[in-house]
Design an enzyme around this catalytic site. Structure first.
Site, PDB file in Angstrom:
ATOM      1  CE  LYS A  68      12.118  10.639  12.187  1.00 26.92           C
ATOM      2  NZ  LYS A  68      12.226  10.025  10.840  1.00 26.92           N
TER       3      LYS A  68
ATOM      4  NE  ARG B  43      15.005   3.726   6.443  1.00 21.75           N
ATOM      5  CZ  ARG B  43      15.008   4.980   6.913  1.00 21.75           C
ATOM      6  NH1 ARG B  43      16.032   5.426   7.613  1.00 21.75           N
ATOM      7  NH2 ARG B  43      14.002   5.779   6.688  1.00 21.75           N
TER       8      ARG B  43
ATOM      9  CE1 TYR C 233      37.843   8.514  34.286  1.00 21.86           C
ATOM     10  CE2 TYR C 233      36.155   9.808  33.161  1.00 21.86           C
ATOM     11  CZ  TYR C 233      36.576   9.056  34.257  1.00 21.86           C
ATOM     12  OH  TYR C 233      35.728   8.858  35.310  1.00 21.86           O
TER      13      TYR C 233
ATOM     14  CG  MET D 272      28.267   9.139  32.880  1.00 23.61           C
ATOM     15  SD  MET D 272      28.050   7.877  34.139  1.00 23.61           S
ATOM     16  CE  MET D 272      28.968   6.515  33.445  1.00 23.61           C
TER      17      MET D 272
HETATM   18  C1  LIG Z   1      12.275  11.089   9.912  1.00 30.31           C
HETATM   19  C2  LIG Z   1      11.541  11.060   8.651  1.00 30.31           C
HETATM   20  C3  LIG Z   1      11.151  12.249   8.018  1.00 30.31           C
HETATM   21  C4  LIG Z   1      11.631  13.604   8.473  1.00 30.31           C
HETATM   22  O1  LIG Z   1      12.931  13.792   7.974  1.00 30.31           O
HETATM   23  P1  LIG Z   1      13.766  15.118   8.272  1.00 30.31           P
HETATM   24  O2  LIG Z   1      15.016  14.934   7.497  1.00 30.31           O
HETATM   25  O3  LIG Z   1      13.990  15.138   9.744  1.00 30.31           O
HETATM   26  O4  LIG Z   1      12.953  16.263   7.810  1.00 30.31           O
HETATM   27  C5  LIG Z   1      10.319  12.158   6.913  1.00 30.31           C
HETATM   28  N1  LIG Z   1       9.933  10.954   6.433  1.00 30.31           N
HETATM   29  C6  LIG Z   1      10.336   9.794   6.994  1.00 30.31           C
HETATM   30  C7  LIG Z   1       9.901   8.512   6.391  1.00 30.31           C
HETATM   31  C8  LIG Z   1      11.156   9.804   8.107  1.00 30.31           C
HETATM   32  O5  LIG Z   1      11.561   8.658   8.656  1.00 30.31           O
END
Ligand SMILES: *Cc1c(COP(=O)(O)O)cnc(C)c1O
Length: 385
Positions: free
Chosen positions: A51, A149, A268, A326
């Site tokens: 992802k 969640r 800054y 930035m």
């Molecule tokens: C992002 C995610 C993972 C991977 O988790 P890591 O800690 O990056 O290994 C696995 N399962 C779900 C549901 C996630 O959202």
């Protein structure tokens, strides 16, 4: 360590000779990390979570390299990411963690993408669609064991199972709240709750472990492991030596060197004051490149010995001076012999021992955020496998 390269980048971005920063992604290390995780997962299969553009490293490149190494299952968060993965992995199993956006069953099924169904409403929409289409493309069922969640509650999973054998997901999964923290007993409670849920769906493959879960003795391996962070070099066992190989190297160009007199303030709002004459290197990266502004340094931080950003300059760790802007970061390079650096040279922001967990900690965040923030102005190179 990956060599500096001046040839054309492997992905949209400036020519390296003009770029403010160079990002190198070591696909060989990525594949090696997947193999380490697969070995740790024992009899379970090992998927890859790709992802967020494979945690900022490049989704298409990661999926291609991992597929070639034998990875058959991928997890993404969004449909768009799944579509990108499908283009390079026509036969892979691809799960969409954020579930079903209303009305997207057709897109999902059309590309054989599997939604991770996270509520009874999503289950109902998917089942209605499958009924209409006269076929039942796969989906995963996500049960919430503590995150509050996404996912069915354990009670809802019972309701669904009580309906009898109509609904059979391809995968049953839950997500750990604090697998990286061995002192947190939430993990053991989640494991127990999930064992109960698994009995409701006999014969359905199950998945629980993220990166840290794979290294946690209380987490069963089950059928499928789902690592993300550790694939990209993140430490799945914080506080212990990192068993993973670094994947990302980020170098930024020095665009100016100057001496600031005693008492001169840098950046800054003048938050950092030179104690004696200091040599400052201004480098061509900033928060617009995804480098966290929270890594800024200040007199207050220095007095409190609080963590702040740093760069490796000619092999020496040099602290930031003042605020991350930035497009620029100012680094105190007084300790580096003058002859060793000049305008146009590169300093290292990530890699060569300055690992992403450390970079995250120096910005008061986690390496995950540093990785997924990797910017679009870098010249990117892919090396290996
Ligand atoms: C992002 C995610 C993972 C991977 O988790 P890591 O800690 O990056 O290994 C696995 N399962 C779900 C549901 C996630 O959202």
């Amino acid at each position: 360590m990956a060599e500096l390269r001046e040839d054309a980048p492997d992905r949209a971005g400036p020519p390296p000779a003009e770029a403010g920063a160079l990002l190198t992604v070591d696909l060989g290390a990525l594949v090696a990390n997947w193999r380490i995780l697969k070995a740790r997962a024992g009899a379970a299969s090992c998927a890859a979570v790709v992802k967020a553009d494979a945690y900022g490293t490049g989704l298409a490149q990661a999926v291609e390299a991992l597929s070639a190494a034998g990875c058959r299952t991928f997890f993404v968060a969004h449909i768009g990411e799944a579509i990108e993965a499908r283009e390079v992995a026509p036969l892979a199993e691809i799960y969409v963690l954020n579930g079903l956006v209303p009305g997207t069953c057709g897109v999902m099924a059309g590309l054989n993408l599997k939604p991770v169904l996270g509520s009874l409403e999503e289950v109902a929409e998917w089942r209605a669609f499958c009924g209409l289409e006269g076929e039942t493309p796969g989906a995963a069922l996500h049960v919430d064991t503590g995150m509050n969640r996404l996912g069915l509650t354990v009670e809802e999973a019972h309701e669904l199972a009580a309906e009898g054998g109509v609904f059979r997901p391809d995968l049953l999964m839950t997500h750990l709240v604090a697998a990286e923290d061995l002192a947190d007993d939430t993990t053991a409670r989640q494991v127990t709750a999930f064992e109960g849920v698994r009995r409701l769906f006999p014969g359905v493959p199950a998945s629980i472990a993220n990166s840290s879960g794979i290294f946690h003795d209380a987490v069963p391996r089950l059928d499928l492991a789902r690592p993300g962070y550790a694939l990209y070099g993140g430490n799945p066992v914080p506080g212990r030596p990192n068993p993973m190989r670094p994947v990302v190297t980020l170098r930024s160009r020095i665009i100016q060197l100057r001496t600031v007199p005693n008492g001169g303030r840098v950046g800054y709002n003048g938050q950092w004051t030179a104690a004696g004459p200091r040599r400052i290197a201004t480098i061509s990266a900033g928060y617009a490149d995804g480098y966290p502004r929270a890594a800024s340094n200040s007199d207050v931080k220095r007095q409190a010995d609080a963590p702040a950003g740093a760069a490796l300059v000619a092999g020496r760790l040099c602290p930031f001076a003042g605020r991350v802007s930035m497009d620029l970061i100012t680094v105190d390079v007084t300790e580096v012999p003058e002859a060793e650096i000049k305008r146009g040279h590169f300093v290292t922001l990530i890699g060569e021992g300055l690992d992403i967990d450390d970079v995250g900690a120096r910005a008061g965040t986690i390496g995950y955020e540093v990785l997924t923030g990797l910017g679009s102005r870098y010249a990117r190179h892919y090396v290996g496998p």
